[in-house]
Motif scaffolding. Structure first.
Motif, PDB file in Angstrom:
ATOM      1  N   ASP A 126       0.842  -1.191   0.000  1.00  0.00           N
ATOM      2  CA  ASP A 126       0.000   0.000   0.000  1.00  0.00           C
ATOM      3  C   ASP A 126       0.890   1.259   0.000  1.00  0.00           C
ATOM      4  O   ASP A 126       1.393   1.658   1.037  1.00  0.00           O
ATOM      5  N   SER A 127       1.074   1.886  -1.146  1.00  0.00           N
ATOM      6  CA  SER A 127       0.515   1.560  -2.445  1.00  0.00           C
ATOM      7  C   SER A 127       1.655   1.357  -3.437  1.00  0.00           C
ATOM      8  O   SER A 127       2.808   1.695  -3.159  1.00  0.00           O
ATOM      9  N   ILE A 128       1.327   0.845  -4.620  1.00  0.00           N
ATOM     10  CA  ILE A 128       2.344   0.546  -5.622  1.00  0.00           C
ATOM     11  C   ILE A 128       2.982   1.824  -6.157  1.00  0.00           C
ATOM     12  O   ILE A 128       4.122   1.802  -6.650  1.00  0.00           O
ATOM     13  N   GLN A 129       2.300   2.960  -6.041  1.00  0.00           N
ATOM     14  CA  GLN A 129       2.872   4.225  -6.528  1.00  0.00           C
ATOM     15  C   GLN A 129       4.035   4.719  -5.687  1.00  0.00           C
ATOM     16  O   GLN A 129       4.759   5.611  -6.112  1.00  0.00           O
ATOM     17  N   THR A 130       4.238   4.158  -4.497  1.00  0.00           N
ATOM     18  CA  THR A 130       5.337   4.602  -3.629  1.00  0.00           C
ATOM     19  C   THR A 130       6.539   3.670  -3.696  1.00  0.00           C
ATOM     20  O   THR A 130       7.544   3.929  -3.038  1.00  0.00           O
ATOM     21  N   ILE A 131       6.455   2.596  -4.477  1.00  0.00           N
ATOM     22  CA  ILE A 131       7.520   1.597  -4.528  1.00  0.00           C
ATOM     23  C   ILE A 131       8.533   1.954  -5.613  1.00  0.00           C
ATOM     24  O   ILE A 131       8.170   2.424  -6.697  1.00  0.00           O
ATOM     25  N   LEU A 132       9.825   1.698  -5.323  1.00  0.00           N
ATOM     26  CA  LEU A 132      10.914   2.018  -6.235  1.00  0.00           C
ATOM     27  C   LEU A 132      11.743   0.782  -6.543  1.00  0.00           C
ATOM     28  O   LEU A 132      11.937  -0.077  -5.684  1.00  0.00           O
ATOM     29  N   LYS A 133      12.227   0.704  -7.777  1.00  0.00           N
ATOM     30  CA  LYS A 133      13.282  -0.247  -8.110  1.00  0.00           C
ATOM     31  C   LYS A 133      14.606   0.495  -7.989  1.00  0.00           C
ATOM     32  O   LYS A 133      14.823   1.502  -8.662  1.00  0.00           O
ATOM     33  N   GLU A 134      15.471   0.007  -7.142  1.00  0.00           N
ATOM     34  CA  GLU A 134      16.662   0.753  -6.745  1.00  0.00           C
ATOM     35  C   GLU A 134      17.580   1.077  -7.906  1.00  0.00           C
ATOM     36  O   GLU A 134      18.256   2.104  -7.911  1.00  0.00           O
ATOM     37  N   SER A 135      17.605   0.226  -8.918  1.00  0.00           N
ATOM     38  CA  SER A 135      18.533   0.422 -10.026  1.00  0.00           C
ATOM     39  C   SER A 135      18.066   1.458 -11.034  1.00  0.00           C
ATOM     40  O   SER A 135      18.803   1.816 -11.948  1.00  0.00           O
ATOM     41  N   LEU A 136      16.843   1.972 -10.883  1.00  0.00           N
ATOM     42  CA  LEU A 136      16.310   2.955 -11.823  1.00  0.00           C
ATOM     43  C   LEU A 136      16.444   4.361 -11.259  1.00  0.00           C
ATOM     44  O   LEU A 136      16.383   4.568 -10.047  1.00  0.00           O
ATOM     45  N   VAL A 137      16.604   5.325 -12.169  1.00  0.00           N
ATOM     46  CA  VAL A 137      16.730   6.722 -11.739  1.00  0.00           C
ATOM     47  C   VAL A 137      15.389   7.428 -11.712  1.00  0.00           C
ATOM     48  O   VAL A 137      15.301   8.570 -11.270  1.00  0.00           O
ATOM     49  N   ASN A 138      14.349   6.768 -12.200  1.00  0.00           N
ATOM     50  CA  ASN A 138      13.035   7.402 -12.282  1.00  0.00           C
ATOM     51  C   ASN A 138      12.428   7.612 -10.902  1.00  0.00           C
ATOM     52  O   ASN A 138      12.747   6.915  -9.946  1.00  0.00           O
ATOM     53  N   GLN A 139      11.546   8.581 -10.821  1.00  0.00           N
ATOM     54  CA  GLN A 139      10.858   8.865  -9.578  1.00  0.00           C
ATOM     55  C   GLN A 139       9.777   7.819  -9.321  1.00  0.00           C
ATOM     56  O   GLN A 139       9.287   7.163 -10.243  1.00  0.00           O
ATOM     57  N   ALA A 140       9.388   7.673  -8.062  1.00  0.00           N
ATOM     58  CA  ALA A 140       8.317   6.748  -7.694  1.00  0.00           C
ATOM     59  C   ALA A 140       7.011   7.200  -8.330  1.00  0.00           C
ATOM     60  O   ALA A 140       6.694   8.387  -8.354  1.00  0.00           O
ATOM     61  N   GLY A 141       6.248   6.244  -8.827  1.00  0.00           N
ATOM     62  CA  GLY A 141       4.969   6.553  -9.444  1.00  0.00           C
ATOM     63  C   GLY A 141       5.015   6.735 -10.939  1.00  0.00           C
ATOM     64  O   GLY A 141       3.958   6.820 -11.580  1.00  0.00           O
ATOM     65  N   THR A 142       6.222   6.817 -11.535  1.00  0.00           N
ATOM     66  CA  THR A 142       6.316   6.935 -12.985  1.00  0.00           C
ATOM     67  C   THR A 142       6.010   5.592 -13.635  1.00  0.00           C
ATOM     68  O   THR A 142       6.035   4.541 -12.995  1.00  0.00           O
ATOM     69  N   ILE A 143       5.735   5.644 -14.923  1.00  0.00           N
ATOM     70  CA  ILE A 143       5.341   4.426 -15.632  1.00  0.00           C
ATOM     71  C   ILE A 143       6.426   3.362 -15.544  1.00  0.00           C
ATOM     72  O   ILE A 143       6.145   2.174 -15.320  1.00  0.00           O
TER      73      ILE A 143
END
Length: 455
Positions: free
Chosen positions: A175-192
């Motif tokens: 809760d929720s998937i929009q706050t989850i990050l993949k550490e190896s990516l530079v994108n912000q949380a919630g991006t496609i």
């Protein structure tokens, strides 16, 4: 001579890569999201892309007849209605997406499910939006005190995956998937890109560990879950949690389900201590008053594999403006316009001079052709100021020439209407032979055209 190296650029919003920087991303249209991410060679054949590995490892395929059915190992949620929506319970290793508008009660729903499942084993609750103390306040109000519910504020998908592998909980809620990050990516949380890549990690984790994972996703301004349908093809089940925040009732609807019927609904009532399921839905969307009123008729619609009784209301008044208005709440406004035109042409009602307001009682939203006959009857009843008995129901689709067409699953609809005390039902002529003599408690009146309704 070494080949010249050029920088590579990537959009933090959509993840697409480019050979040069731009202020606006050509793919997603976002501004100021493109950054330099690394160096790559420009040679056409200088890197061994698609080189096949010499020693490929794969899982041995199995005969489909040897695969054990999971019907007997599903986990119950503690809500019989929700189990029905899921197809009989939670399937091990499934990935479920629960979407809804902010404030509708998604976190309350998953906490209720966690409370029920905690009696059978550990439940892992990942909260990227609220702190443990905030969840604790809600849990105290709801009477959730089980030691088997484990809370975590971890936001990195790789760490959550490792946590699931180590703990092997019964169910996981994120809760929720929009706050989850993949550490190896530079994108912000919630991006496609983050949504897609993080969900892919959870999909692999669920299948590998056989632990079911629930992803909570917010509805965007466009009305989509967690972005423009970037997750619906990944997950096994998609549930929409709907309802007016100012209303007590909430509807949980399955729009995708690999393990059960699509369209089934569960109805909950929001109370101080959380959510409780509504088992007696027969009169939920029907006014309790037995008084006959003009413009109010009863019908039945299909929600997944079940029928629900509904009340269609209409108000026809003389227009005070130059152009008559057509407004619908819970119904397709275009169907109301079409049916009013059919009534005017074939029954001679001068509706072009009147405002028509149509409504589906109880806050339900339905777009089903089987309601056409009920909508037409409610408009005619209001226009003639002729009340319709509360013991009469209407089922049928209406064509442009006023003919009444057959509808599907007529038996389930009639059984639902009989259960609420209906004694007479107008049904299409095409459905009459199918149910003739089956329902002895109902007087079935077949009709071919709107003129046969008697208005």
């Amino acid at each position: 001579m070494a080949k010249k190296q050029l920088p590579q650029y990537q959009c933090k919003s959509c993840g697409d890569t480019f050979s040069r920087w731009a202020g606006k991303c050509p793919s997603c249209g976002e501004w100021n999201q493109i950054d330099e991410v690394g160096i790559t060679s420009t040679g056409r054949f200088d890197s061994p892309v698609f080189e096949k590995p010499k020693d490929r490892r794969y899982t041995d395929p199995k005969s489909i007849g040897s695969v054990v059915s999971d019907a007997h190992i599903r986990t119950t949620t503690g809500f019989s209605e929700l189990d029905l929506v899921l197809g009989g319970g939670i399937v091990p290793g499934s990935l479920v997406l629960v979407g809804g508008e902010p404030g509708v009660g998604k976190s309350t729903l998953v906490l209720e499910i966690a409370k029920n499942i905690a009696n059978e084993g550990k439940v892992l609750y990942i909260s990227g939006e609220e702190s443990a103390s905030q969840i604790g306040l809600r849990a105290k109000r709801m009477g959730v005190t089980s030691e088997n519910i484990l809370l975590s504020s971890e936001v990195y998908a790789e760490n959550i995956s490792q946590m699931i592998s180590d703990l092997k909980p019964r169910v996981v809620f994120i809760d929720s998937i929009q706050t989850i990050l993949k550490e190896s990516l530079v994108n912000q949380a919630g991006t496609i890109t983050q949504l897609r890549e993080s969900s892919q990690i959870f999909l692999e984790t669920a299948k590998r560990t056989s632990v079911p994972i629930f992803l909570i996703g917010h509805i965007t301004k466009d009305g989509q879950i967690a972005g423009p349908k970037v997750l619906e093809h990944l997950v096994d089940t998609v549930l929409y949690f709907e309802g007016d925040r100012f209303n007590y009732y909430r509807i949980l609807r399955a729009v995708k389900n690999r393990f059960g019927a699509v369209g089934d609904t569960a109805i909950f009532e929001m109370v101080f201590g959380g959510l409780k399921q509504v088992l007696d839905r027969h009169r939920l969307f029907i006014s309790p008053e037995s008084e006959e009123r003009s413009g109010s008729v009863l019908s039945s619609v299909m929600e997944g594999s079940r029928a629900i009784s509904v009340e269609v209301q209409a108000l026809v008044t003389k227009s005070s403006y130059g152009q008559a208005r057509r407004m619908a709440e819970g119904l397709d406004n275009r169907r109301v316009i079409l049916l009013s035109a059919v009534l005017e042409k074939y029954l001679g009602f001068p509706l072009s001079e009147s405002d028509i307001f149509s409504n589906l009682a109880g806050g339900l939203s339905i777009d089903e052709p089987s309601l056409d006959l009920a909508i037409a009857a409610s408009i005619a009843s209001s226009f003639k100021d002729k009340p319709v008995s509360r013991e009469i129901g209407f089922l049928g689709e209406v064509g442009l020439s006023g003919e009444v067409r057959s509808v599907g699953q007529i038996s389930l609809r009639l059984k639902e209407l009989a259960g609420i005390g209906i004694s007479k039902v107008f049904i299409p002529q095409g459905n009459f032979k199918e149910v003739e003599g089956v329902f002895t408690s109902l007087e079935l009146t077949p009709v071919k055209h709107l003129k046969e309704l008697g208005f």
